[in-house]
Write an enzyme that holds these catalytic residues in place. Structure first.
Site, short mmCIF file in Angstrom:
data_model
loop_
_atom_site.label_atom_id
_atom_site.label_comp_id
_atom_site.label_asym_id
_atom_site.label_seq_id
_atom_site.Cartn_x
_atom_site.Cartn_y
_atom_site.Cartn_z
N CYS A 1 18.81 -18.64 93.33
CA CYS A 1 19.37 -17.88 92.22
C CYS A 1 19.93 -16.54 92.72
CB CYS A 1 18.29 -17.67 91.17
SG CYS A 1 18.73 -16.47 89.92
N CYS B 1 17.90 -13.48 91.56
CA CYS B 1 16.63 -13.41 92.30
C CYS B 1 16.90 -12.87 93.71
CB CYS B 1 15.97 -14.79 92.39
SG CYS B 1 15.13 -15.31 90.88
N ASP C 1 27.90 -4.22 87.78
CA ASP C 1 28.53 -5.54 87.81
C ASP C 1 29.65 -5.54 88.86
OD1 ASP C 1 28.69 -8.02 85.50
OD2 ASP C 1 30.37 -7.83 86.91
N ASN D 1 24.70 -12.94 77.22
CA ASN D 1 25.34 -14.24 77.14
C ASN D 1 24.28 -15.30 77.39
OD1 ASN D 1 27.90 -13.06 76.79
ND2 ASN D 1 28.15 -12.82 79.00
N GLY E 1 28.71 -18.31 77.11
CA GLY E 1 29.47 -17.66 78.19
C GLY E 1 28.63 -17.22 79.37
N THR F 1 27.20 -17.25 82.90
CA THR F 1 27.64 -17.83 84.18
C THR F 1 26.57 -17.73 85.26
OG1 THR F 1 28.69 -15.77 84.87
CG2 THR F 1 30.08 -17.36 83.70
N HIS G 1 20.20 -16.56 85.12
CA HIS G 1 19.01 -15.72 85.26
C HIS G 1 19.17 -14.64 84.19
CE1 HIS G 1 16.02 -13.38 87.99
NE2 HIS G 1 16.23 -12.64 86.90
N HIS H 1 19.77 -11.76 81.83
CA HIS H 1 20.22 -10.39 82.10
C HIS H 1 20.92 -9.81 80.88
CE1 HIS H 1 23.43 -13.18 83.24
NE2 HIS H 1 24.29 -12.23 82.89
N HIS I 1 23.90 -7.08 79.70
CA HIS I 1 25.05 -6.28 80.11
C HIS I 1 25.02 -4.97 79.33
CE1 HIS I 1 27.55 -9.66 81.91
NE2 HIS I 1 26.65 -10.35 81.22
P1 5GP Z 1 27.10 -13.71 82.61
O1 5GP Z 1 28.47 -14.29 82.55
O2 5GP Z 1 26.12 -14.71 83.19
O3 5GP Z 1 26.61 -13.11 81.33
O4 5GP Z 1 27.18 -12.49 83.59
C1 5GP Z 1 27.16 -12.59 84.97
C2 5GP Z 1 27.76 -11.34 85.51
O5 5GP Z 1 27.40 -11.24 86.88
C3 5GP Z 1 29.30 -11.29 85.45
O6 5GP Z 1 29.70 -10.17 84.68
C4 5GP Z 1 29.72 -11.17 86.91
O7 5GP Z 1 30.80 -10.30 87.09
C5 5GP Z 1 28.45 -10.64 87.57
N1 5GP Z 1 28.29 -11.04 88.95
C6 5GP Z 1 28.51 -12.27 89.50
N2 5GP Z 1 28.20 -12.27 90.80
C7 5GP Z 1 27.78 -11.01 91.10
C8 5GP Z 1 27.32 -10.39 92.30
O8 5GP Z 1 27.23 -10.99 93.37
N3 5GP Z 1 26.97 -9.08 92.23
C9 5GP Z 1 27.06 -8.37 91.06
N4 5GP Z 1 26.70 -7.08 91.11
N5 5GP Z 1 27.49 -8.92 89.91
C10 5GP Z 1 27.84 -10.23 89.92
ZN ZN Z 2 16.65 -15.89 89.25
#
Ligand code: 5GP
Ligand code: ZN
Length: 115
Positions: free
Chosen positions: A5, A8, A31, A88, A94, A96, A99, A101, A103
């Site tokens: 992950c 993680c 981010d 998300n 949405g 991606t 894990h 989190h 925003h």
């Molecule tokens: P989700 O779409 O799951 O709500 O948010 C995942 C977020 O993780 C996205 O906004 C994406 O830009 C961010 N993200 C993806 N890979 C990385 C990474 O390697 N480092 C950081 N700091 N953010 C990441």
């Molecule tokens: Zn994780």
């Protein structure tokens, strides 16, 4: 902990990030692809895929994550101007990175309309 992950790995410092906060159960970092001048991810270190895996025992952790979001918003200069907290959740939500989190997004005018 989940070996493959991404978040993680960031929590374990196997993948680098621009950290803005760390304590024993939460890490927060910028981010990689910010959608606003302030875009921070607040990540409980314990691996949970998303809110669907949150249990009663996590109430304190989630409350702490929200209070931390407000503190970081303040620290990053958007406490007064305003900001948005987003989770998300799941495919159509949405999500991606699987894990849990939060925003923290701010530093520009966000649309009132969601979606
Ligand atoms: P989700 O779409 O799951 O709500 O948010 C995942 C977020 O993780 C996205 O906004 C994406 O830009 C961010 N993200 C993806 N890979 C990385 C990474 O390697 N480092 C950081 N700091 N953010 C990441
Ligand atoms: Zn994780």
């Amino acid at each position: 902990m989940s070996a493959d992950c991404l978040f993680c790995k960031i929590a374990r410092k196997e993948v680098s990030s621009k950290t803005v906060h760390e304590d024993h159960d939460i890490v927060a970092f910028h981010d990689l692809n910010p959608v606003a001048p302030v875009h921070v991810l607040i990540v409980p270190k314990e691996h949970m895929d998303n809110l669907n895996e949150v249990g009663k025992g996590d109430d304190q952790l989630l409350g702490k994550a929200l209070r931390l979001a407000a503190k970081l918003a303040d620290d990053l200069g958007v406490g007064e101007s305003g900001y948005r907290i987003v989770i998300n959740n799941g495919d159509q939500g949405g999500q991606t990175v699987q894990h849990l989190h939060l925003h923290l997004i701010g530093g520009r005018q966000l649309e009132a309309k969601m979606g």
